[in-house]
Design an enzyme around this catalytic site. Structure first.
Site, PDB file in Angstrom:
ATOM      1  N   SER A  43      47.118  34.401  37.720  1.00  0.00           N
ATOM      2  CA  SER A  43      46.660  35.601  38.334  1.00  0.00           C
ATOM      3  C   SER A  43      45.507  36.192  37.968  1.00  0.00           C
ATOM      4  O   SER A  43      44.985  37.035  38.506  1.00  0.00           O
ATOM      5  CB  SER A  43      47.929  36.459  38.618  1.00  0.00           C
ATOM      6  OG  SER A  43      48.285  36.912  37.389  1.00  0.00           O
ATOM      7  N   LYS A  91      47.381  42.544  34.069  1.00  0.00           N
ATOM      8  CA  LYS A  91      46.348  42.766  35.137  1.00  0.00           C
ATOM      9  C   LYS A  91      45.136  43.658  34.741  1.00  0.00           C
ATOM     10  O   LYS A  91      45.103  44.066  33.457  1.00  0.00           O
ATOM     11  CB  LYS A  91      46.901  43.381  36.389  1.00  0.00           C
ATOM     12  CG  LYS A  91      48.323  42.698  36.841  1.00  0.00           C
ATOM     13  CD  LYS A  91      47.961  41.541  37.733  1.00  0.00           C
ATOM     14  CE  LYS A  91      49.215  40.889  38.148  1.00  0.00           C
ATOM     15  NZ  LYS A  91      49.594  39.420  37.611  1.00  0.00           N
TER      16      LYS A  91
END
Lengths: 175, 174
Positions: A43, A91
């Site tokens: 990701s 993230k």
């Protein structure tokens, strides 16, 4: 005989003393100062794990710098997953409280990040379980900031807080 | 003389670090004691009551419905809130009268991006977040019936043993 027993007892005492000093100090250090973690998943490509399944990056997670919940836009942070509290996800912070941003695939096209929350996104849009899925997350879920890549050695680097220009907030509270 | 003082200082520092770390581990992994303030959990917990915390259930993820938990406040991570768990994931909960409810504030800021920007009327209202008597929030990860802001249970929570009172179904503030 008595001497051997005494020696044994002294060793046990020394061991226990060392144990009760070393374990709490190490645990506190790993909880509050810094620790190391392996990054799984795609990701955050291409910033982290660009090689896909071959070699996972290992990053240094810094707890100390976020003890007051001060993050900047563009920081790579690890946080408790809102879907599964036993997992941590890593993230990039895109927006802080008060910012208005345009979302990618979220139920609302424009979102104002509420007070005490932040908007996180993975660099690999479309392959990332991030705020475009679950919305703004509370700063209370922050775990650590990823500061350096430690492994593999050819990828030793300091992670800079870089915000891609197309993801900049439309309006920030400071403006 | 000087070396004596230096030696003593280092020893003191060493002991401080050692006992500080032991205290941190005890509080983080076992439990501790805190003082609760505010009227929102009356009559179960009064203002300035001292409660005993248990961190083991948090680490084993065994919080159940009806437990009183302490969590980081979603809107201010530096402060903690003490509430009762009404629902867990998958549960459906009902909100009570509108005066007791708080929804996430959301609006579309720019209806017309070509120069003229007009904020549309907010679809939902923020209410009562500053009024302590009305803030009986529920902490859970349910399927929120209205798609409003989900507040996940942060991991920084512990719980105190529920008191003797029967479990009161509190109004949901979500």
């Amino acid at each position: 005989m008595a001497q051997a027993r005494d020696l044994g007892r002294r060793y046990i005492k020394a061991f226990l003393k060392g144990f009760f000093v070393a374990v709490p100090v190490t645990v506190t250090f790993l909880d509050r100062v810094a620790c190391v973690a392996r990054v799984e998943g795609a990701s955050m490509q291409p910033s982290l794990n660009p090689g896909g399944g071959q070699v996972s990056d290992v990053v240094l997670l810094n707890h100390w710098s976020i003890r007051n919940y001060e993050v900047q836009r563009g920081d790579i942070v690890s946080l408790v997953s809102p879907r599964n509290p036993e997992q941590k996800i890593i993230k990039r912070v895109i927006a802080l409280e008060g910012d208005i941003i345009k979302t990618i695939g979220y139920k609302k096209q424009y979102v104002k990040v509420p007070h005490g929350h932040m908007w996180v996104e993975g660099d690999h849009h479309g392959h990332s379980f991030d705020s475009n899925f679950f919305g703004p997350v509370s700063l209370g879920l922050l775990h650590a900031r990823a500061t350096h890549i430690l492994w593999p050695p050819r990828r030793w680097q300091k992670l800079q807080p870089v915000l891609p220009p197309e993801r900049k907030p439309l309006l920030t509270e400071q403006e | 003389m000087f070396q004596d003082v230096l030696g003593k200082t280092f020893r003191l520092l060493g002991y401080t670090i050692q006992y500080g770390c032991i205290a941190h581990c005890a509080f983080e992994y076992v439990g501790g004691i805190v003082v609760c303030s505010g009227p929102s959990m009356q009559p179960t917990i009064q203002n300035y009551d001292i409660v005993v915390l248990d961190n083991l259930s948090r680490h084993f993820y065994s919080i159940q419905k009806g437990d009183i938990v302490i969590a980081k406040s979603p809107s201010d991570p530096k402060s903690n809130i003490c509430k009762r768990v009404i629902g867990l994931e998958g549960d459906k909960v009902c909100t009570s009268s509108p005066s007791n409810f708080l929804k996430s504030h959301s609006y579309d800021p720019f209806l017309n991006i070509n120069g003229k920007s007009q904020p549309s009327a907010p679809r939902q209202e923020i209410q009562g977040s500053e009024k302590p008597t009305q803030k009986k929030s529920r902490l859970a990860r349910p399927e929120a019936a209205r798609g409003s802001q989900k507040w996940s249970l942060t991991d920084q929570y512990t719980y105190c043993y529920p008191s003797n009172n029967s479990v009161i179904v509190l109004s949901v503030l979500f």
